[in-house]
Design an enzyme around this catalytic site. Structure first.
Site, PDB file in Angstrom:
ATOM      1  CE  LYS A   1     -14.148   1.723   0.133  1.00 13.91           C
ATOM      2  NZ  LYS A   1     -13.767   0.839  -1.156  1.00 13.91           N
TER       3      LYS A   1
ATOM      4  CB  SER B   1     -14.027  -2.137   0.751  1.00 15.97           C
ATOM      5  OG  SER B   1     -13.647  -1.818  -0.386  1.00 15.97           O
TER       6      SER B   1
ATOM      7  CB  SER C   1     -14.661  -2.639  -3.010  1.00 12.14           C
ATOM      8  OG  SER C   1     -13.834  -3.795  -2.621  1.00 12.14           O
TER       9      SER C   1
END
Length: 506
Positions: A106, A187, A211
């Site tokens: 990520k 996220s 997230s």
């Protein structure tokens, strides 16, 4: 499923031929890599048995990105040079449980071999001016690589991970493979979309308010947030304000279990190691069922249906379900959580001025949502936000700890609504409107960040429109084994790995 090395190489050669001829390109797109059907441990086994090489796997993932990423925008192809992954694959020095398996990271993790900009124009400009601001790996990334993983790409995140959708101004929206008009969540939305679309079976994510669990819920994959300070690099210095954790999202439960065994801090005196949880447990659990949001509102009917169906499935498996109402002041908790969340933005103004010059206009480098959070934090004061959050989090944690004295797990929705359309949480919206929408939609997950308790989203339901809706299960601190054992049971009883979204590498 068994395929020999020769068959795979023939397929790869055929694919290369097809994509070089425009007339056959459409047909090539309809073919999907046979390797997309494997989870990460399955791929590791193929490598071990010399059915495929790490380089062949990396090249296959690169082709998958080329085929589906233009539709979903999950992988930031300009932020990582794939030749670095190819070089690592060729090195021949890969050992560990995931030896040779391509994964992704990520865009919110310290990694020296990629351009990590955290989805923000601010840090993209800092990188452009000074070079890559990340000069070394985080302990978590080092552990990933020691296990043999090959980082093959960087997945998109919203700006600084501050919102529950992945629609950064810098990189554009990540779209849900189940319906391109809908969010992939955030996220860790890029990670979830990449897994759902078959690009990789396993990828890194982190979770400060939901997230990992939110995008897992919205993309129909598995996601576990571990106990506070469980993983390497996550110290305990912040106490109750240490709300963020790193782990992964995956298609299979066993991949997450293996990933956790790789990155957990085995020397944490407060948390005995989990190790590799390899299958279901024998103990029948007492599971508390929570339907309403932290604020006391009912969820969308499809979400309520999904949660009740998960409860009935657990009952069929022999677990006991007990409906409850959480006895916490939800309104106070949400306000304290968002105040502390907002305070995390206060250093970015100084960063912008110091790094890019005093004349830098914040609206040119930070999104309206981020700027609005900064104003909230300024109006309340950083110290006041931290003090209030500490008190509220400690009080709420005491209530949840007491609940876990008489129950093994809590089942609830992950989100209040099914995946919403792109733009509903656009970070450029008027701040008050967006603030209220987030309060309404993110109705469950922050509780477990504040309490430091492990929680997972399990993909057990799809709406009539074909959108995934996950169910959240949580345990008391240190209870990852309980959750993973339950997840194995659920995975067997209601398998999800073979479900394919409209946008898949096939």
């Amino acid at each position: 499923m068994t395929h020999n090395r020769r068959d795979f190489l023939k397929q790869s050669a055929a694919f290369s031929f097809l994509i070089s001829h425009p007339a056959l390109a459409a047909q090539a797109k309809r073919q999907h890599s046979q390797l997309a059907d494997y989870d990460a441990l399955g791929l590791a086994d193929l490598i071990k048995r010399k059915r495929v090489s790490p380089l062949e796997l990396v090249d296959d993932v690169i082709r998958r990105v080329e085929r589906v990423n233009p539709k979903i925008n999950a992988v930031l192809t300009k932020n990582f040079d794939v030749e670095k992954a190819r070089a690592r694959a060729r090195s021949g020095a890969l050992e560990g449980i995931f030896a040779g398996v391509p994964v992704m990271l990520k865009n919110l993790q310290q990694y020296k071999d990629a351009t990590i900009d955290s989805g923000s124009r601010l840090f993209a400009q800092v990188n452009k001016k000074y070079g890559n601001r990340t000069q070394e790996n985080s302990p978590l990334v080092d552990a990933m690589e020691r296990s043999g993983m090959i980082i093959t790409g960087v997945t998109s995140s919203p700006e600084l991970g501050l919102i529950d959708t992945t629609e950064p101004v810098l990189h554009g929206p990540t779209r849900n493979p189940w319906n391109l008009n809908h969010t992939a969540g955030g996220s860790s939305g890029g990670t979830a979309a990449a897994i759902a679309a078959g690009i990789v079976p396993l990828a890194h994510g982190n979770d400060g308010g939901g997230s990992i669990r939110i995008p897992a819920c919205q993309c129909g994959v598995f996601g576990l947030k571990p106990t506070r300070s469980r993983e390497l690099g996550n110290g305990s210095g912040l106490g109750p304000l240490n709300i963020a954790s790193n782990l992964c999202l995956s298609r299979s439960v066993r991949d997450t279990a293996a990933f956790l065994s790789v990155v957990e801090n085995k020397n944490n005196p407060n948390l005995p190691p989990v190790g590799f949880v390899s299958g279901p447990g024998k103990k029948r659990l007492k599971i508390a069922l929570v339907i309403n949001t932290l604020g006391g509102q009912k969820p969308h009917p499809e979400v309520e249906k999904a949660t009740n169906a998960a409860a009935k499935l657990c009952e069929r498996l022999g677990h006991k379900i007990e409906p409850i109402n959480l006895t916490i002041n939800g309104e106070e908790f949400i306000d304290a959580f968002l105040g502390f969340w907002a305070s995390s933005t206060l250093g970015f103004e100084a960063t912008a001025k110091r790094s890019l010059g005093e004349a830098t206009r914040l609206e040119d480098v930070l999104e309206p949502w981020t700027l609005g959070l900064m104003e909230v934090a300024k109006s309340r004061g950083a110290a006041a936000c931290a003090q209030r959050a500490t008190k509220v989090f400690v009080d709420v944690t005491a209530t949840i700890e007491k609940l876990f004295q008489s129950t093994d797990a809590i089942l609830s929705p992950v989100m209040t609504n099914p995946p919403y359309k792109i733009g509903w949480h656009d970070p450029r919206l008027e701040f008050k409107t967006l603030y209220q929408r987030i309060i309404d939609d993110v109705g469950y997950t922050p509780l477990h960040n504040a309490c430091g308790t492990p929680a997972m989203s399990v993909p057990l339901h799809w709406t009539a429109d074909g959108l995934p809706v996950g169910s959240q299960f949580a345990a008391w601190r240190g209870g990852e084994s309980t959750l993973l054992q339950l997840a194995y049971e659920l995975e067997t009883a209601r398998p999800w790995a073979r479900r394919r979204p409209p946008v898949f590498v096939g």
